[in-house]
Design a protein around this motif. Structure first.
Motif, PDB file in Angstrom:
ATOM      1  N   PRO A 174       0.819  -1.188   0.000  1.00 26.74           N
ATOM      2  CA  PRO A 174       0.000   0.000   0.000  1.00 26.74           C
ATOM      3  C   PRO A 174       0.861   1.248   0.000  1.00 26.74           C
ATOM      4  CG  PRO A 174       0.024  -1.007   2.178  1.00 26.74           C
ATOM      5  CD  PRO A 174       0.739  -1.937   1.264  1.00 26.74           C
ATOM      6  N   ALA A 175       0.557   2.168  -0.891  1.00 29.11           N
ATOM      7  CA  ALA A 175       1.315   3.408  -0.966  1.00 29.11           C
ATOM      8  C   ALA A 175       0.697   4.447  -0.038  1.00 29.11           C
ATOM      9  CB  ALA A 175       1.313   3.940  -2.406  1.00 29.11           C
ATOM     10  N   PRO A 176       1.450   4.958   0.948  1.00 23.01           N
ATOM     11  CA  PRO A 176       0.904   5.964   1.836  1.00 23.01           C
ATOM     12  C   PRO A 176       0.544   7.217   1.067  1.00 23.01           C
ATOM     13  CG  PRO A 176       3.030   5.111   2.616  1.00 23.01           C
ATOM     14  CD  PRO A 176       2.831   4.612   1.245  1.00 23.01           C
ATOM     15  N   ALA A 177      -0.384   7.936   1.604  1.00 25.71           N
ATOM     16  CA  ALA A 177      -0.769   9.190   0.979  1.00 25.71           C
ATOM     17  C   ALA A 177       0.451  10.097   0.893  1.00 25.71           C
ATOM     18  CB  ALA A 177      -1.867   9.870   1.799  1.00 25.71           C
ATOM     19  N   ALA A 178       0.683  10.644  -0.285  1.00 22.81           N
ATOM     20  CA  ALA A 178       1.861  11.474  -0.488  1.00 22.81           C
ATOM     21  C   ALA A 178       1.728  12.770   0.288  1.00 22.81           C
ATOM     22  CB  ALA A 178       2.034  11.763  -1.985  1.00 22.81           C
ATOM     23  N   ALA A 180      13.839  14.362   1.267  1.00 27.39           N
ATOM     24  CA  ALA A 180      14.779  14.363   0.147  1.00 27.39           C
ATOM     25  C   ALA A 180      15.918  15.346   0.402  1.00 27.39           C
ATOM     26  CB  ALA A 180      14.048  14.721  -1.145  1.00 27.39           C
ATOM     27  N   GLY A 181      15.580  16.521   0.926  1.00 31.30           N
ATOM     28  CA  GLY A 181      16.618  17.502   1.233  1.00 31.30           C
ATOM     29  C   GLY A 181      17.595  16.990   2.277  1.00 31.30           C
ATOM     30  N   ASN A 182      17.063  16.336   3.315  1.00 34.20           N
ATOM     31  CA  ASN A 182      17.935  15.775   4.354  1.00 34.20           C
ATOM     32  C   ASN A 182      18.845  14.685   3.780  1.00 34.20           C
ATOM     33  OD1 ASN A 182      16.817  17.442   6.288  1.00 34.20           O
ATOM     34  ND2 ASN A 182      15.333  15.913   6.997  1.00 34.20           N
ATOM     35  N   ALA A 183      18.275  13.848   2.909  1.00 31.13           N
ATOM     36  CA  ALA A 183      19.064  12.764   2.323  1.00 31.13           C
ATOM     37  C   ALA A 183      20.197  13.314   1.463  1.00 31.13           C
ATOM     38  CB  ALA A 183      18.161  11.856   1.498  1.00 31.13           C
ATOM     39  N   ALA A 208      13.290   1.751   1.339  1.00 30.00           N
ATOM     40  CA  ALA A 208      12.348   1.189   2.301  1.00 30.00           C
ATOM     41  C   ALA A 208      11.258   2.176   2.671  1.00 30.00           C
ATOM     42  CB  ALA A 208      13.087   0.746   3.567  1.00 30.00           C
ATOM     43  N   GLY A 209      11.360   3.417   2.201  1.00 22.76           N
ATOM     44  CA  GLY A 209      10.349   4.430   2.500  1.00 22.76           C
ATOM     45  C   GLY A 209       9.195   4.378   1.522  1.00 22.76           C
ATOM     46  N   PRO A 210       8.261   5.317   1.627  1.00 21.30           N
ATOM     47  CA  PRO A 210       7.111   5.342   0.698  1.00 21.30           C
ATOM     48  C   PRO A 210       7.569   5.499  -0.740  1.00 21.30           C
ATOM     49  CG  PRO A 210       6.760   6.804   2.578  1.00 21.30           C
ATOM     50  CD  PRO A 210       8.190   6.376   2.643  1.00 21.30           C
ATOM     51  N   PRO A 211       7.101   4.645  -1.652  1.00 23.14           N
ATOM     52  CA  PRO A 211       7.510   4.755  -3.057  1.00 23.14           C
ATOM     53  C   PRO A 211       7.203   6.118  -3.660  1.00 23.14           C
ATOM     54  CG  PRO A 211       6.443   2.644  -2.669  1.00 23.14           C
ATOM     55  CD  PRO A 211       6.257   3.451  -1.419  1.00 23.14           C
ATOM     56  N   ALA A 212       6.123   6.755  -3.215  1.00 22.12           N
ATOM     57  CA  ALA A 212       5.744   8.053  -3.780  1.00 22.12           C
ATOM     58  C   ALA A 212       6.770   9.133  -3.494  1.00 22.12           C
ATOM     59  CB  ALA A 212       4.377   8.473  -3.233  1.00 22.12           C
ATOM     60  N   TRP A 213       7.657   8.912  -2.521  1.00 20.83           N
ATOM     61  CA  TRP A 213       8.681   9.910  -2.220  1.00 20.83           C
ATOM     62  C   TRP A 213       9.880   9.825  -3.165  1.00 20.83           C
ATOM     63  CZ3 TRP A 213       9.351   9.982   3.854  1.00 20.83           C
ATOM     64  CH2 TRP A 213       8.135  10.370   4.439  1.00 20.83           C
ATOM     65  N   LEU A 214      10.066   8.701  -3.824  1.00 13.88           N
ATOM     66  CA  LEU A 214      11.263   8.512  -4.632  1.00 13.88           C
ATOM     67  C   LEU A 214      11.385   9.495  -5.794  1.00 13.88           C
ATOM     68  CD1 LEU A 214      11.558   4.625  -4.616  1.00 13.88           C
ATOM     69  CD2 LEU A 214      12.956   6.272  -3.373  1.00 13.88           C
ATOM     70  N   GLY A 253       5.268   2.028 -10.477  1.00 13.59           N
ATOM     71  CA  GLY A 253       4.034   2.801 -10.578  1.00 13.59           C
ATOM     72  C   GLY A 253       4.204   4.228 -10.098  1.00 13.59           C
ATOM     73  N   ALA A 254       4.959   4.425  -9.015  1.00 15.84           N
ATOM     74  CA  ALA A 254       5.183   5.772  -8.500  1.00 15.84           C
ATOM     75  C   ALA A 254       5.957   6.627  -9.495  1.00 15.84           C
ATOM     76  CB  ALA A 254       5.927   5.700  -7.167  1.00 15.84           C
ATOM     77  N   LEU A 255       6.950   6.035 -10.144  1.00 16.51           N
ATOM     78  CA  LEU A 255       7.709   6.784 -11.149  1.00 16.51           C
ATOM     79  C   LEU A 255       6.835   7.157 -12.340  1.00 16.51           C
ATOM     80  CD1 LEU A 255      11.031   4.721 -11.087  1.00 16.51           C
ATOM     81  CD2 LEU A 255      10.675   7.014 -10.160  1.00 16.51           C
TER      82      LEU A 255
END
Length: 441
Positions: free
Chosen positions: A260-264, A273-276, A301-307, A343-345
């Motif tokens: 399940p993809a968490p709500a973005a 992303a900035g921290n990474a 390992a994080g939410p795919p929608a963040w990638l 799918g997220a990409l």
């Protein structure tokens, strides 16, 4: 010299495992197999300095005659889960899990290849190949679950950003149990004398030992020396974590379980992303490439929608090569996770990245590819499913494509034929021939 004290949960599990092994007969069953393969590794499991995968523990329970849902198995599973959670709180846990996850994926691919070559020669070698594949798939699932849990606690990002090296295996660091800790480790039988040099083929380098339980190279082909019989009952993983798989059965395809993809949350994703990127720059400046690579693996390992947000930030920072590395690692994710990332990409308007990911992902076992296609189709990503099959047809053999089609003929055969026609007329002819040979067309 630095002294590190084991978490109490690991000590408790080690004591339980030692008590279990104390009820077994050394040299017999799976206990005998593990002790012969890697006595030092098995002793580390009893000491608590190494956490064994659950399939190893399930095999020892099987030696004892404990049913999968029996009280000892339920207790052991709970203690194992607590020990894993404690182990994964270590600063270097995310990096360690990611490395072992990749290793388990490679082992699964190797085992499937071996199983394919041995499928026409029933016997002990075939049984060992099935055991290898079952174990490696179980370990992929177990490690993926731990990585997901670690990401959910936020510890993964903290470990990667801090870049704190772990203590496991570092010279000068000793790991000790607390006072009144685990029971004394059972004696581990020494490895048997090797067979004569001319009786088996030279071994190749490959993970071995109690922690891996891999097949000796002597069992890889029909010209090997005598191969011992698999211990009674096979080695299919048992217990709630693996769905109570039967002890002796053909190797099953992993269950399709969409992630399940968490709500973005655009704000949260941008901050992460900035921290990474900030952490990556610091690690690169300090020459800590291994820690930087670990941080990239943790992002998966994080939410795919963040990638996609991380991809944009990496490119803006001039770290496009790190994004390519992350996509390479993503290609080894479990099928459902791979589908979620693809799918997220696609949803984020990054078709080039999606196609690169899918091209790199087609080297995985055909059963996992079938699962990935099923997940993509179920979530409305039909173009991504077709792109995956097209990349597969372009890079794998027609016989591989026929094996893939056989896993779900109604759904996959027409899609594979369409993919082959899109590649070239010769690909379509070769695939059609392979499908006819396999009785699928």
């Amino acid at each position: 010299m630095t002294v590190h004290q084991l978490p109490a949960e690991q000590v408790t599990f080690a004591g339980w495992l030692s008590e279990l092994a104390g009820r077994l007969r050394p040299g017999e069953g799976w206990y005998g197999v593990f002790a012969a393969r890697d006595p030092e590794g098995l002793r580390a499991c009893f000491d608590g300095t190494e956490l064994p995968p659950w399939d190893l523990v399930a095999s020892l329970l099987q030696d004892l005659g404990e049913p999968p849902g029996g009280p000892r198995a339920v207790r052991g599973l709970a203690l194992h889960g607590a020990a894993a959670a404690a182990h994964d709180r270590a600063p270097d846990a995310a990096r360690t899990l990611a490395a072992r996850h990749r290793q388990a994926h490679r082992a699964a691919a190797d085992a499937e290849t071996r199983l394919h070559h041995l499928s026409a020669t029933p016997g002990p070698a075939l049984a060992w190949a099935r055991d290898d594949l079952t174990r490696s798939r179980a370990r992929v699932a177990e490690l993926a679950a731990r990585m997901t849990r670690l990401a959910g606690t936020g510890a993964a990002g903290a470990a990667g950003a801090a870049g704190v090296p772990g203590v496991a295996g570092v010279p000068g660091v000793v790991t000790v149990a607390p006072a009144a800790g685990a029971a004394a480790a059972p004696s581990v039988a020494p490895a048997p004398a090797p067979p004569p040099a001319d009786s088996v083929r030279p071994p190749k380098r490959r993970p071995r030992g109690a922690r891996y339980a891999w097949l000796d190279d002597a069992a890889d082909g029909p010209a090997q020396a005598a191969v011992p019989e698999l211990p009674a009952g096979g080695a299919a993983p048992r217990g709630a974590r693996f769905g109570g798989a039967p002890a002796a059965a053909p190797v099953p395809a992993p269950a399709v379980a969409p992630v399940p993809a968490p709500a973005a949350d655009p704000g949260h994703a941008a901050r992460a992303a900035g921290n990474a990127v900030y952490a990556l720059r610091r690690l690169r400046a300090q020459g800590r490439g291994g820690d930087a690579h670990g941080l990239l693996c943790e992002a998966l390992a994080g939410p795919p929608a963040w990638l996609p947000v991380l991809a944009a930030e990496l490119h803006r920072a001039g770290l496009a090569a790190d994004w390519d590395t992350l996509l390479w690692e993503a290609a080894a994710l479990p099928p459902a996770r791979l589908a979620a990332v693809a799918g997220a990409l696609a949803d984020a308007g990054r078709p080039h990245d999606r196609d690169q990911l899918l091209r790199q992902g087609v080297a995985r076992p055909v059963a996992e590819l079938a699962d990935a296609c099923a997940v993509l189709a179920a979530e409305g990503h039909d173009p991504e499913a077709q792109a995956l099959l097209t990349a597969f047809v372009r890079t794998r053999t027609p016989e591989d494509a026929a094996r893939l089609a056989a896993l779900d003929p109604a759904a996959l055969t027409p899609r594979l034929l369409a993919a082959a026609r899109a590649v070239s007329p010769s690909h379509a002819r070769d695939l059609l021939h392979a499908l006819r040979v396999a009785g699928l067309a």
